[in-house]
Enzyme design. Sequence first.
Site, PDB file in Angstrom:
ATOM      1  N   GLY A  29       1.709  -5.887  -6.804  1.00 55.72           N
ATOM      2  CA  GLY A  29       1.756  -4.883  -5.874  1.00 55.72           C
ATOM      3  C   GLY A  29       3.200  -6.092  -4.697  1.00 55.72           C
ATOM      4  O   GLY A  29       3.366  -7.380  -5.002  1.00 55.72           O
ATOM      5  N   GLY A  95      -2.034   2.107  -5.323  1.00 54.87           N
ATOM      6  CA  GLY A  95      -1.151   2.393  -4.782  1.00 54.87           C
ATOM      7  C   GLY A  95      -0.244   2.250  -6.036  1.00 54.87           C
ATOM      8  O   GLY A  95       0.862   2.504  -6.208  1.00 54.87           O
ATOM      9  N   GLU A 102      -7.793  -5.131 -10.105  1.00 49.66           N
ATOM     10  CA  GLU A 102      -8.269  -5.325  -8.776  1.00 49.66           C
ATOM     11  C   GLU A 102      -9.608  -5.805  -8.330  1.00 49.66           C
ATOM     12  O   GLU A 102     -10.120  -7.067  -7.866  1.00 49.66           O
ATOM     13  CB  GLU A 102      -7.103  -5.062  -7.754  1.00 49.66           C
ATOM     14  CG  GLU A 102      -5.968  -4.825  -7.898  1.00 49.66           C
ATOM     15  CD  GLU A 102      -5.283  -4.309  -7.413  1.00 49.66           C
ATOM     16  OE1 GLU A 102      -3.951  -4.641  -7.076  1.00 49.66           O
ATOM     17  OE2 GLU A 102      -5.306  -2.780  -6.696  1.00 49.66           O
TER      18      GLU A 102
HETATM   19  C1  5RP Z   1      -1.600  -1.857  -6.329  1.00 50.55           C
HETATM   20  C2  5RP Z   1      -2.525  -2.223  -5.088  1.00 50.55           C
HETATM   21  C3  5RP Z   1      -1.484  -3.001  -3.884  1.00 50.55           C
HETATM   22  O1  5RP Z   1      -2.119  -4.084  -3.123  1.00 50.55           O
HETATM   23  C4  5RP Z   1      -1.313  -1.553  -2.766  1.00 50.55           C
HETATM   24  O2  5RP Z   1      -0.358  -0.250  -3.303  1.00 50.55           O
HETATM   25  C5  5RP Z   1       0.079  -2.166  -2.096  1.00 50.55           C
HETATM   26  O3  5RP Z   1       1.048  -2.565  -2.318  1.00 50.55           O
HETATM   27  P1  5RP Z   1       2.207  -3.507  -0.864  1.00 50.55           P
HETATM   28  O4  5RP Z   1       1.789  -4.742  -1.064  1.00 50.55           O
HETATM   29  O5  5RP Z   1       3.603  -3.013  -2.509  1.00 50.55           O
HETATM   30  O6  5RP Z   1       2.632  -2.392  -0.215  1.00 50.55           O
HETATM   31  O7  5RP Z   1      -3.316  -2.053  -4.423  1.00 50.55           O
HETATM   32  O8  5RP Z   1      -3.203  -1.634  -6.761  1.00 50.55           O
END
Ligand code: 5RP
Length: 226
Positions: A29, A95, A102
């Site tokens: 992310g 997200g 992860e």
């Molecule tokens: C990816 C994730 C990310 O850590 C999460 O979506 C947060 O993203 P960002 O740092 O772009 O806000 O879980 O699967």
Amino acid sequence: MSADDQKRISGEAAAQLVEAGMVVGLGTGSTAAWFVKALAARQLDIRGVPTSEATANLARELGIPLAALDDVKSIDLTVDGADEVGPGLSLIKGGGAALLREKLVWEASKRCVVIADAAKKVDALGKFPLPIEVVRFGHVHTGHRLADIAAEFDLLPPRLRMADRGIVVTDGGNVIYDLPSGVIAEPAALGAALKTVTGVVDHGLFLDLADEALLGTDQGVVKLVP
Ligand code: 5RP
């Protein structure tokens, strides 16, 4: 301070936790990318275990030596972002569609640090739709079973995640259903119920996994513990 600056300072603070010789889990992310950049700048003798192809590509470009999860006995420290940081450092993640790798990396880690901008901190999980990774075969049927579970928890049915080019497919070849809720009153019970469905690989509820959070705020980086 912009949200991106808050992400940057939290990623930079987390990079200071890394010591030479460590095996480091590299999250996915935009916040995790700030961490990876700050870590690369330190030029430490470490190995990174990436949680997605996107992170692996970034780390390679920046010269961080990589190892596959199965090539290491354990991971000393994993640093990763989150979509929501709730009570007791309960998290919604996924997200960026990387929740499965992860969670595998987090669970293999001795210490997990979540990094985020201030807006990610919430009093109750659920405003961000909960990502659920589902095997592609028969996913429409699995989606119906997920809708039944959602109804048991007074939640709306999940939606298949789409992008401009069609259905979103994860690095593992699966699809993502996003479960809109508003408030997840019983995260542990919901997570357990979702895992009873055969087609579900995993969900984005990360409970009792984060050891600390480094939140980027306008006043600087604030450390939170469960
Ligand atoms: C990816 C994730 C990310 O850590 C999460 O979506 C947060 O993203 P960002 O740092 O772009 O806000 O879980 O699967």
